[in-house]
Design a protein around this motif. Structure first.
Motif, short mmCIF file in Angstrom:
data_model
loop_
_atom_site.label_atom_id
_atom_site.label_comp_id
_atom_site.label_asym_id
_atom_site.label_seq_id
_atom_site.Cartn_x
_atom_site.Cartn_y
_atom_site.Cartn_z
N HIS A 1 -8.71 0.15 -3.10
CA HIS A 1 -8.47 -0.47 -1.80
C HIS A 1 -9.76 -0.96 -1.16
CE1 HIS A 1 -4.18 -0.05 -1.52
NE2 HIS A 1 -4.26 1.18 -1.96
N ASP A 2 -10.87 -0.28 -1.43
CA ASP A 2 -12.16 -0.78 -0.93
C ASP A 2 -12.42 -2.18 -1.48
OD1 ASP A 2 -12.59 1.62 0.37
OD2 ASP A 2 -13.95 2.42 -1.18
N LEU A 3 -12.19 -2.37 -2.77
CA LEU A 3 -12.43 -3.68 -3.39
C LEU A 3 -11.44 -4.72 -2.87
CD1 LEU A 3 -13.14 -2.59 -7.08
CD2 LEU A 3 -14.79 -3.42 -5.39
N GLN A 4 -10.20 -4.31 -2.67
CA GLN A 4 -9.23 -5.24 -2.10
C GLN A 4 -9.64 -5.65 -0.70
OE1 GLN A 4 -5.28 -3.60 -2.35
NE2 GLN A 4 -5.27 -3.60 -4.60
N ASP A 5 -10.12 -4.70 0.09
CA ASP A 5 -10.57 -5.02 1.45
C ASP A 5 -11.71 -6.04 1.43
OD1 ASP A 5 -8.73 -3.28 2.55
OD2 ASP A 5 -10.15 -1.64 2.83
N VAL A 6 -12.64 -5.86 0.49
CA VAL A 6 -13.77 -6.79 0.39
C VAL A 6 -13.28 -8.19 0.07
CG1 VAL A 6 -15.81 -7.40 -0.96
CG2 VAL A 6 -15.48 -5.04 -0.22
N GLU A 7 -12.37 -8.30 -0.91
CA GLU A 7 -11.87 -9.63 -1.27
C GLU A 7 -11.09 -10.27 -0.12
OE1 GLU A 7 -11.58 -11.30 -5.54
OE2 GLU A 7 -9.77 -10.22 -5.00
N ILE B 1 0.84 -1.20 0.00
CA ILE B 1 0.00 0.00 0.00
C ILE B 1 0.88 1.24 0.00
CG2 ILE B 1 -1.81 1.28 1.19
CD1 ILE B 1 -2.75 -1.30 2.44
N ARG B 2 0.60 2.11 -0.95
CA ARG B 2 1.32 3.38 -1.04
C ARG B 2 0.38 4.52 -0.65
NH1 ARG B 2 4.00 6.20 -6.45
NH2 ARG B 2 5.19 7.81 -5.32
N ASP B 3 0.92 5.54 -0.01
CA ASP B 3 0.17 6.72 0.41
C ASP B 3 -0.66 7.24 -0.76
OD1 ASP B 3 -0.56 9.47 1.06
OD2 ASP B 3 0.93 9.38 2.66
N GLY B 4 -1.98 7.35 -0.55
CA GLY B 4 -2.86 7.78 -1.61
C GLY B 4 -2.56 9.17 -2.14
N LEU C 1 -8.98 11.52 1.93
CA LEU C 1 -8.32 10.22 2.16
C LEU C 1 -8.08 9.92 3.63
CD1 LEU C 1 -5.60 10.40 -0.67
CD2 LEU C 1 -7.94 9.53 -0.82
N SER C 2 -8.51 10.80 4.52
CA SER C 2 -8.13 10.69 5.94
C SER C 2 -8.48 9.33 6.54
CB SER C 2 -8.79 11.81 6.75
OG SER C 2 -10.21 11.74 6.65
N GLN C 3 -9.70 8.84 6.31
CA GLN C 3 -10.11 7.58 6.92
C GLN C 3 -9.30 6.41 6.37
OE1 GLN C 3 -14.35 7.03 6.61
NE2 GLN C 3 -14.81 8.74 7.96
N HIS C 4 -9.07 6.41 5.06
CA HIS C 4 -8.28 5.32 4.46
C HIS C 4 -6.82 5.37 4.92
CE1 HIS C 4 -11.80 5.05 1.86
NE2 HIS C 4 -11.31 3.92 1.34
N LEU C 5 -6.25 6.57 4.97
CA LEU C 5 -4.86 6.71 5.40
C LEU C 5 -4.70 6.21 6.84
CD1 LEU C 5 -4.02 10.23 3.93
CD2 LEU C 5 -3.22 8.02 3.06
N GLY D 1 -2.53 2.90 8.33
CA GLY D 1 -1.35 3.34 9.07
C GLY D 1 -0.51 4.35 8.34
N LEU D 2 -1.14 5.18 7.48
CA LEU D 2 -0.41 6.15 6.68
C LEU D 2 -0.71 7.59 7.06
CD1 LEU D 2 -1.00 4.39 3.24
CD2 LEU D 2 1.17 4.50 4.48
#
Length: 213
Positions: A125-131, A70-73, A203-207, A211-212
């Protein structure tokens, strides 16, 4: 290649177990087996980018181990804004239908390029999280780009341990002599304050989740 996977890697949504082309699985298994044979290897490292494909890949190889990077959005957005193959229009949208929340965000921000890039990163990343949630039994390790750049030796030691590979002195030496450049701070110099403020909010919630923050 598309002919081997029957386009599974190009479909812009999750392909679950019920919708996998079993012939494509067989072809991909054969393709990877021949690759290992001609390279004289017993293990294969495969880089997969784009659409989440854990269901398909786990059918191809039930013994595979997965490393999510995962890279910083904010850095990803800045990168997209500076490449000529991404034009920032809906022609650059890869992710099937946009969710209502993201569609509203896109409209609120004037359908700006940085808004579409940010939503693309979040959607990926949402889709990756679901999978990942749908495949809790799969061995998966998450690495952030920033952690790798700042501490490549320790991260690669962990990766090797997770993957069941030896971490030799020679391999460590090769890592240490390979120059690494941290490009994740370019967004702070190249984006306007308005763009930075938007990304920090969007992007605050995803970051924080990854852990970003």
């Amino acid at each position: 290649p598309r002919t081997i996977t029957a386009g599974h890697f190009q479909v812009a949504k999750i392909i679950d177990q019920d919708n996998i082309d079993v012939d494509a699985v067989d072809r991909y298994q054969d393709y990877l087996s021949r690759m290992l044979f001609w390279q004289g290897r017993s293990r294969l490292v495969h880089k997969h980018t784009g659409f989440a494909r854990l269901h398909f890949l786990s059918r191809v190889d039930s013994t595979a181990r997965y490393i999510r990077i995962i890279r910083d959005g904010r850095a990803v957005v800045n990168s997209l804004l500076n490449v000529d193959w991404w034009d920032g229009s809906m022609e650059s949208w890869w992710w099937d239908d946009m969710s209502q929340d993201y569609s509203d965000e896109y409209e609120r921000n004037g359908k700006s390029k940085e808004s579409l890039a940010a939503i693309s990163w979040k959607t990926m990343h949402d889709l990756q999280d679901v999978e990942i949630e749908q495949n809790p039994e799969l061995p998966l390790m998450t690495v952030t780009y920033s952690d790798f750049v700042s501490n490549a030796v320790d991260i690669m030691r962990e990766v090797c341990e997770f993957s069941g590979l030896d971490f030799s002195a020679e391999f460590q030496h090769n890592i240490q002599k390979f120059p690494l450049t941290d490009n994740d701070m370019k967004w702070q110099q190249q984006l306007t304050k308005e763009q930075q403020d938007y990304l920090n909010e969007s992007l605050s919630q995803h970051l924080a989740k990854y852990g970003l923050a």
